[in-house]
Write a protein that holds these residues in place. Structure first.
Motif, mmCIF file in Angstrom:
data_model
loop_
_atom_site.group_PDB
_atom_site.id
_atom_site.type_symbol
_atom_site.label_atom_id
_atom_site.label_comp_id
_atom_site.label_asym_id
_atom_site.label_seq_id
_atom_site.Cartn_x
_atom_site.Cartn_y
_atom_site.Cartn_z
ATOM 1 N N SER A 24 -15.257 -13.736 -4.393
ATOM 2 C CA SER A 24 -16.470 -14.389 -4.904
ATOM 3 C C SER A 24 -17.581 -13.360 -5.019
ATOM 4 N N LEU A 25 -18.112 -13.212 -6.224
ATOM 5 C CA LEU A 25 -19.234 -12.293 -6.452
ATOM 6 C C LEU A 25 -20.556 -13.010 -6.166
ATOM 7 N N PRO A 26 -21.604 -12.258 -5.831
ATOM 8 C CA PRO A 26 -22.902 -12.909 -5.588
ATOM 9 C C PRO A 26 -23.370 -13.720 -6.798
ATOM 10 N N LEU A 27 -23.810 -14.932 -6.533
ATOM 11 C CA LEU A 27 -24.384 -15.779 -7.581
ATOM 12 C C LEU A 27 -25.332 -16.772 -6.933
ATOM 13 N N PHE A 28 -26.606 -16.664 -7.273
ATOM 14 C CA PHE A 28 -27.618 -17.601 -6.759
ATOM 15 C C PHE A 28 -28.839 -17.467 -7.666
ATOM 16 N N PRO A 29 -29.736 -18.449 -7.645
ATOM 17 C CA PRO A 29 -30.824 -18.467 -8.635
ATOM 18 C C PRO A 29 -31.695 -17.208 -8.634
ATOM 19 N N ASP A 30 -31.917 -16.614 -7.457
ATOM 20 C CA ASP A 30 -32.807 -15.457 -7.384
ATOM 21 C C ASP A 30 -32.107 -14.111 -7.565
ATOM 22 N N LEU A 31 -30.835 -14.113 -7.870
ATOM 23 C CA LEU A 31 -30.133 -12.844 -8.129
ATOM 24 C C LEU A 31 -30.830 -12.164 -9.308
ATOM 25 N N THR A 32 -31.291 -10.938 -9.111
ATOM 26 C CA THR A 32 -32.075 -10.304 -10.172
ATOM 27 C C THR A 32 -31.162 -9.664 -11.221
ATOM 28 N N VAL A 33 -31.757 -9.400 -12.370
ATOM 29 C CA VAL A 33 -31.026 -8.731 -13.454
ATOM 30 C C VAL A 33 -30.502 -7.386 -12.959
ATOM 31 N N ASP A 34 -31.323 -6.662 -12.213
ATOM 32 C CA ASP A 34 -30.913 -5.347 -11.713
ATOM 33 C C ASP A 34 -29.778 -5.456 -10.693
ATOM 34 N N GLU A 35 -29.908 -6.417 -9.815
ATOM 35 C CA GLU A 35 -28.836 -6.610 -8.830
ATOM 36 C C GLU A 35 -27.514 -6.928 -9.528
ATOM 37 N N GLN A 36 -27.594 -7.804 -10.512
ATOM 38 C CA GLN A 36 -26.352 -8.191 -11.185
ATOM 39 C C GLN A 36 -25.764 -7.017 -11.969
ATOM 40 N N LYS A 37 -26.655 -6.223 -12.568
ATOM 41 C CA LYS A 37 -26.206 -5.035 -13.298
ATOM 42 C C LYS A 37 -25.483 -4.082 -12.340
ATOM 43 N N TYR A 38 -26.073 -3.919 -11.163
ATOM 44 C CA TYR A 38 -25.481 -3.045 -10.146
ATOM 45 C C TYR A 38 -24.096 -3.557 -9.730
ATOM 46 N N ILE A 39 -23.982 -4.876 -9.539
ATOM 47 C CA ILE A 39 -22.695 -5.470 -9.132
ATOM 48 C C ILE A 39 -21.639 -5.207 -10.207
ATOM 49 N N ILE A 40 -22.025 -5.425 -11.466
ATOM 50 C CA ILE A 40 -21.079 -5.270 -12.582
ATOM 51 C C ILE A 40 -20.639 -3.807 -12.706
ATOM 52 N N GLU A 41 -21.612 -2.892 -12.596
ATOM 53 C CA GLU A 41 -21.273 -1.457 -12.728
ATOM 54 C C GLU A 41 -20.407 -0.990 -11.561
ATOM 55 N N THR A 42 -20.765 -1.445 -10.353
ATOM 56 C CA THR A 42 -20.014 -1.020 -9.170
ATOM 57 C C THR A 42 -18.569 -1.529 -9.256
ATOM 58 N N LEU A 43 -18.414 -2.764 -9.645
ATOM 59 C CA LEU A 43 -17.070 -3.339 -9.768
ATOM 60 C C LEU A 43 -16.264 -2.560 -10.805
ATOM 61 N N GLY A 44 -16.901 -2.224 -11.930
ATOM 62 C CA GLY A 44 -16.247 -1.440 -12.972
ATOM 63 C C GLY A 44 -15.768 -0.101 -12.442
ATOM 64 N N THR A 45 -16.618 0.576 -11.690
ATOM 65 C CA THR A 45 -16.264 1.892 -11.128
ATOM 66 C C THR A 45 -15.109 1.766 -10.138
ATOM 67 N N ILE A 46 -15.197 0.768 -9.274
ATOM 68 C CA ILE A 46 -14.160 0.590 -8.246
ATOM 69 C C ILE A 46 -12.799 0.292 -8.885
ATOM 70 N N LEU A 47 -12.807 -0.475 -9.957
ATOM 71 C CA LEU A 47 -11.539 -0.901 -10.578
ATOM 72 C C LEU A 47 -10.958 0.173 -11.511
ATOM 73 N N LYS A 48 -11.711 1.255 -11.744
ATOM 74 C CA LYS A 48 -11.224 2.303 -12.654
ATOM 75 C C LYS A 48 -10.042 3.068 -12.080
#
Ligand SMILES: *Cc1c(COP(=O)(O)O)cnc(C)c1O
Length: 382
Positions: free
Chosen positions: A358-382
């Motif tokens: 389960s990835l972080p998801l809540f109303p106050d999740l910021t655009v930057d935080e979500q961008k960081y999560i997406i990029e980090t996941l991409g790097t880890i899965l490479k």
């Protein structure tokens, strides 16, 4: 650490609780019925009963439907343990319906097969408890159609799903069920700190739910045995519990309800970003059918390479991303193992567990935080 979920409490919420603290009632005043009425209005259900948790609501829902010693209840293995424990509280036994990997909800095909087998073996359940995983309704119409010939009752565990919709109705409307349950735990869509709600359209069930959450006591002459002794009189007519919600909790819940649609919209916006940005990665995401509005309590991904599951999970946590796993299959819990449960009949639940995050998801999740999560996941899965 970015948590996987977090409540959103605004100044109005705080003021509502403070106002109630200063009022004459801390329990059983006007706020609890106001919260219940507001939820009836919101969902279109006829009756709503607030409890001190969804777990309590599930317990009295089973009791109201007459679940007791020797009965069988079915639920999803991919849920919080409370979805199953409620049956055990009543002395019943529980069995698990395998899931559909595309949605994480119970599989209609497996349910149909189990019903045929159970009919042959004389082991039909009294109640089934579909769980709306991550906030998407199960296919309730199909479930109701399958259960109807056997007179099996249905409790929707909608703990994840307040604010969601199914076939044009709000989840909680009980269109295809006897009772629906919401949770207001802080990680859920709206919160009352601890708290839950049982909703129904059935007058007889409503009376029972109302009594069972308060010791089995009634003040309604029509529910009493014999005549009343006078205006002070109440009767305990069955064995219930103290499962009542407090005024403070109801004040918070009622105030949070004003933001429910906004919270669900924000969760959907952020889910849409994940769906778009993660689609090229070697993972699957839960499908949402087009007759549903998912409340998106959770955003669950499934790694395609399950060998990497633990490593990816650890790497995300190390990067400050508070991922979680919803859920460890209930039958694999040591307590359920001690009761003799195995995975043999629910292979999809086991497979689900091997890849789910389960990835972080809540109303106050910021655009930057979500961008960081997406990029980090991409790097880890490479
Ligand atoms: C959270 C949850 C519950 C229990 O809710 P409480 O309000 O904490 O008792 C039950 N079922 C499911 C599916 C849940 O997620």
């Amino acid at each position: 650490m970015i948590p996987y979920g977090r409540q959103n409490i605004n100044d109005d919420d705080i003021a509502a609780v403070v106002e109630t603290l200063k009022s004459n009632y801390l329990t059983q005043g006007p706020k609890v019925p106001a919260f219940e009425q507001a939820l009836c209005h919101y969902t279109n259900a006829n009756y709503a009963f607030a409890t001190n948790s969804a777990t309590s609501a599930l317990h009295i829902a089973c009791m109201a439907l007459g679940v007791s010693d020797g009965d069988i209840v079915w639920t999803s293995p991919i849920s919080f343990v409370a979805s199953a424990n409620c049956a055990l509280y009543c002395g019943a036994s529980i069995d698990f319906i395998d899931i559909d990997l595309n949605t994480g909800n119970i599989s209609i095909e497996h349910l149909a097969e189990m019903l045929i087998l159970a009919e042959q073996n004389n082991t039909l359940p009294k109640v089934i408890i579909p769980v709306h995983l991550a906030g998407q309704s199960c296919d309730m119409k199909a479930i109701a159609q399958l259960c109807e010939p056997y007179n099996i009752h249905i409790i929707e565990d909608a703990s994840h799903a307040i604010g969601g919709e199914y076939n044009g109705n709000k989840i909680g409307a009980c269109q295809y069920s006897d009772i629906s349950i919401f949770s207001f735990h802080p990680v859920k869509i709206i919160t009352s700190a601890e708290g839950g709600m049982a909703l129904t359209n059935n007058t007889c069930l409503a009376e029972k739910l109302d009594r069972l959450r308060s010791h089995g006591i009634t003040r309604d002459i029509n529910q009493m045995k014999g005549l009343t002794d006078g205006p002070w009189y109440y009767q305990q007519v069955e064995l219930g519990y103290n499962y009542r919600m407090t005024e403070l909790q109801a004040a918070l819940g009622l105030s949070q309800l004003k933001n429910l649609d906004n919270f669900v919209a924000l969760r959907n916006e952020k889910a849409a970003v994940y769906l778009e940005k993660l689609k090229k990665l070697p993972l699957n995401m839960l499908e949402v059918s087009n007759n549903s509005l998912c409340a998106y309590h959770l955003f669950i991904i499934q790694l395609q390479d399950t060998q990497k599951h633990k490593k990816v999970f650890e790497a995300l946590r190390k990067s400050g991303i508070g991922v979680n796993l919803h859920y460890i299959p209930i039958p694999s819990q040591p307590y359920y193992q001690s009761l003799g449960y195995t995975f043999s009949e629910i292979p999809m639940a086991e497979k689900y567990y091997q890849g789910a995050i389960s990835l972080p998801l809540f109303p106050d999740l910021t655009v930057d935080e979500q961008k960081y999560i997406i990029e980090t996941l991409g790097t880890i899965l490479k």
